[in-house]
Design an enzyme around this catalytic site. Structure first.
Site, PDB file in Angstrom:
ATOM      1  N   LYS A 125       0.777  -1.328   0.011  1.00  0.00           N
ATOM      2  CA  LYS A 125      -0.021   0.004   0.037  1.00  0.00           C
ATOM      3  C   LYS A 125       0.861   1.240  -0.093  1.00  0.00           C
ATOM      4  CE  LYS A 125      -4.343  -1.666   1.384  1.00  0.00           C
ATOM      5  NZ  LYS A 125      -4.595  -2.204   2.914  1.00  0.00           N
ATOM      6  N   HIS A 128      -0.277   7.359   2.315  1.00  0.00           N
ATOM      7  CA  HIS A 128      -0.960   8.566   1.967  1.00  0.00           C
ATOM      8  C   HIS A 128      -0.994   9.263   3.343  1.00  0.00           C
ATOM      9  CE1 HIS A 128      -4.506   6.834   4.118  1.00  0.00           C
ATOM     10  NE2 HIS A 128      -4.187   5.786   3.436  1.00  0.00           N
ATOM     11  N   HIS A 131      -1.304   8.310   6.942  1.00  0.00           N
ATOM     12  CA  HIS A 131      -0.181   7.807   7.786  1.00  0.00           C
ATOM     13  C   HIS A 131       0.486   8.860   8.357  1.00  0.00           C
ATOM     14  CE1 HIS A 131      -0.670   4.500   4.785  1.00  0.00           C
ATOM     15  NE2 HIS A 131      -1.063   3.794   5.794  1.00  0.00           N
TER      16      HIS A 131
END
Ligand code: ARG
Length: 561
Positions: A125, A128, A131
Site C-alpha cells: 500500500k 498516504h 499515515h
C-alpha cells in the site's frame, strides 16, 4: 530558584503554626501579572489564627521578606509577591546557557524502556497522508521519551500478513514481470492484486499461494520477501524525508511461529469458546464484543498477532510502557487486546499498555477515500510542500545560500508542524495556506523566529561572556519571554505524561510569538554593552529552546531563511 519554597519558608517562619510544605500547597499564580507573580491566600490561616484574612495579610506584608523578591503587598485577603526581575532573568538564562541543548531534559526514565509502535504500514500500500499522524506522533514521542532519559524501541509493526498477499503472488506470476515491479514499485503490486482479486479464475490459486506463504514455502517466501522490500524501499524514501527511523520492523508475519504459545495459553486458561466454528474470547462482561482468535479454518487474526506481539515485546525488551500510536478507528481493537491479556493474567496489560489514539486527516475539506479516488500520497504532498516553500524563499530571500536545503526544512517542517499542532484526538483538515504560512501558528513562523535569533546573534559584535546587567530585562515583554522559557521542562514532562506532542508544538509557537513581541518593542543593541549583553543572552536562550522544542517534534530549525 524555587520561588514557591522561598515564600513558604518565609511565611512559615512568620506564622509559626504551619510547615512550609503545607503552606507551599496554598500558593497560587495570579491570573494577572500586575497583581504579582505569586499570591498567598490567607483565608485558611484565618481560622487557625482567629483573625480576619486582610488583617493577617497586612501583618505578614510588613514582616515577610523572602529572598529573590523585590516587593510583598497585601491586597484584601491575599499576600502578593513580586519576583526580583533581574535575579529571575539571571537565574533562568544562566541555566539555559550552561545546559544548552540539554535544557529541559530529565532523567525520569533512567533505566526504563518504552516500546513505541508507530507508522506500522501495510505491505503493498502506498503511504498516504492518513499515515502522517501515526508516523509523526510516534516519532515525536520517541524523541520526547529519549529526552527524558528513557530507552526507546521504535517498532514498525508491518501489516505483512493476509490472504491478499496470496492473490498478489498469483497475479504477479500470471501477468507481472520483475522489471515492471522494480520500475513502478507499490503501484504495480496494487495493480496485480486488483486484477487477481477481480478474476474468478484466480481465487483458488490465490488461496493456494497464501497457504504456501503460511507454510514457509521457499518460492512463495522469496517472492513475498521481495514484495516487502519493494514496499519498504518506497516507504524509506518518505521516512528519509521526514527524518523518521525505527529499531524494529517486526510485523504481523514475524509472529507466524509465535502464535502456538498464545493459543495454548488461552486454552489452558479456559478463555477460548467456540462460536460458529471460530474460537473467540468472550468479553461481554466488560461491554466489548468477542475477540476473534481463530477462524473456522484455523487461521489466526489481527488480534491474535497483537497478543503474540505484546508478549514478545514484554519478554524481549522488558518494557515499562508500550504505546500503540494508532487511529481512533481501532479503539475497540485495543480495548479487546488489553482486556484479553489481563484475563490471561498479565496484570501489566492494564497499566503499561496504552493506545495513543488520534483523529482523521482530510485534505482541503475532503475526506480521503481510496474508492472515490481522493487519495493524497504523502510523497507527493511533501514534494509539493518543498516546491511551494522553495518559491516563497526565492521571493523573500533571493540571495540565500543552500535554498534547496532550507526549502526542504521549511516545506516538510510545515507539514509536520501542522500535523502536531492540535491535540491528537482532533481531526485534521490539511490546507496549504494554513500550513505553509509565515504568519500565524505555523512551522515556518516558528522556524523564521529561530532564524531571526540566529541572525541577531550573528550580527552582534559582542561576546556573551562578560559583565551583564540583568535589570535590562525588567520590562514586561522580556519577563514574559523568560517566564515561558522557565516552563520548558514542565512542558516536556506534561507532553510525555499525556503522550501529547502538541503541547510542545504549542509551546514553541507561543515562545516565538513572545520573543517577536519583545523584538519589535526593544532595540537589542541599544545602551551600554552590559545591557546589550543581557538582551543577546535572552536571544540565545530563545534560540536554544526553540531549536530543542522543534527537534522534539521532528522539525528542523535552519539558521538562515
Ligand atoms: N497496520 C495497521 C493498520 O494500518 C496498524 C497496526 C498498528 N499496530 C498494531 N500493533 N496493531 O491499520
Amino acid at each position: 530558584m524555587d520561588y514557591k519554597n522561598k515564600i513558604a519558608e518565609a511565611v512559615a517562619a512568620a506564622v509559626e503554626t504551619e510547615t512550609p510544605e503545607n503552606l507551599a500547597q496554598w500558593i497560587e499564580i495570579p491570573p494577572d501579572r500586575a497583581m504579582g507573580d505569586y499570591a498567598f491566600p490567607c483565608f485558611k490561616l484565618a481560622r487557625i489564627l482567629r483573625k480576619a484574612p486582610p488583617v493577617i495579610a497586612a501583618d505578614l506584608a510588613a514582616r515577610v521578606r523572602p529572598e529573590g523578591f523585590s516587593r510583598v503587598e497585601a491586597v484584601g485577603g491575599y499576600l502578593n509577591f513580586f519576583v526580583e526581575k533581574g535575579g529571575f532573568a539571571a537565574g533562568v538564562l544562566s541555566r539555559i546557557l550552561s545546559e544548552g541543548e540539554r535544557y529541559g531534559s530529565s532523567d525520569r526514565g533512567q533505566g526504563r524502556v518504552v516500546c513505541i509502535d508507530y507508522s506500522s504500514i501495510n505491505i503493498a500500500k502506498r503511504f498516504h497522508i492518513g499515515h502522517l499522524s501515526t508516523t509523526m506522533i510516534g516519532n515525536a514521542l520517541y524523541k520526547i521519551y529519549t529526552f527524558c532519559g528513557y530507552r526507546c524501541v521504535g517498532i514498525n509493526h508491518l501489516g505483512d500478513w493476509g490472504t491478499q498477499f496470496g492473490k498478489m503472488i498469483a497475479g504477479f506470476l500470471r501477468w507481472g514481470s520483475r522489471e515492471q515491479v522494480e520500475k513502478d514499485g507499490v503501484d504495480e503490486l496494487v495493480r496485480l492484486y486488483v486484477m487477481a482479486d477481480k478474476d474468478p479464475d484466480m481465487q483458488e490459486e490465490g488461496r493456494a499461494w497464501f497457504k504456501k506463504i503460511e507454510e514457509g514455502d521457499a518460492q512463495a517466501m522469496e517472492i513475498f520477501r521481495w514484495f516487502k522490500e519493494i514496499t519498504l524501499r518506497d516507504a524509506e524514501r518518505v521516512y528519509a524525508k521526514l527524518g523518521v527511523r525505527f529499531d524494529s520492523y517486526a510485523g504481523e508475519s514475524f509472529y507466524n511461529d509465535k502464535m502456538g504459545r498464545v493459543i495454548d495459553e488461552l486454552k489452558a486458561k479456559n478463555l477460548l469458546v467456540e462460536s460458529n466454528g471460530a474460537q473467540v474470547v468472550m468479553l461481554d462482561e466488560y461491554g466489548l464484543p468477542p475477540a476473534l482468535i481463530l477462524k473456522a479454518d484455523g487461521a489466526t487474526l489481527y488480534v491474535t498477532r497483537d497478543l503474540a506481539a505484546a508478549l514478545y515485546r514484554r519478554d524481549t525488551y522488558h518494557f515499562d510502557k508500550c504505546l500503540y500510536v494508532v487511529a481512533y478507528q481501532q479503539d475497540m481493537h485495543f480495548r479487546q487486546l488489553f482486556k484479553v491479556l489481563e484475563l490471561m493474567g498479565y496484570e501489566w496489560a492494564a497499566t503499561d499498555l496504552e493506545h495513543v489514539s488520534f483523529g482523521m486527516v482530510s485534505y482541503e475539506g475532503e475526506t480521503l477515500s481510496t474508492r472515490r479516488g481522493h487519495v493524497v500520497y504523502l510523497d507527493d504532498l511533501l514534494d509539493r510542500s518543498v516546491e511551494k516553500a522553495r518559491a516563497i524563499i526565492e521571493e523573500k530571500s533571493p540571495d540565500l545560500e543552500n535554498k534547496d536545503a532550507v526549502a526542504a526544512s521549511v516545506g516538510i517542517g510545515s507539514v509536520v508542524f501542522f500535523t502536531l499542532l492540535n491535540s491528537r484526538i482532533k481531526d485534521i483538515d490539511f490546507w496549504w495556506d494554513r500550513a505553509l504560512n509565515f504568519d500565524g501558528e505555523t512551522g515556518p513562523y516558528t522556524q523564521y523566529t529561530h532564524a531571526r535569533c540566529c541572525s541577531v546573534l550573528r550580527k552582534a559584535d559582542l561576546p556573551l561572556e562578560g559583565e551583564t546587567d540583568w535589570s535590562a530585562l525588567s520590562d514586561e515583554e522580556a519577563q514574559s519571554v523568560i517566564t515561558e522559557l522557565a516552563r520548558f521542562g514542565e512542558v516536556v514532562s506534561d507532553a510525555l505524561e499525556r503522550n501529547e506532542p502538541s503541547i510542545v508544538t504549542r509551546f514553541t509557537v507561543g515562545l516565538a510569538q513572545k520573543y517577536n513581541a519583545y523584538y519589535f518593542a526593544h532595540r537589542i543593541l541599544d545602551g551600554a554593552p552590559e545591557q546589550s549583553r543581557a538582551r543577546l543572552i535572552l536571544t540565545e536562550a530563545v534560540r536554544t529552546v526553540l531549536k530543542t522544542g522543534l527537534s522534539l517534534i521532528g522539525v528542523d530549525a535552519p539558521e538562515r531563511m
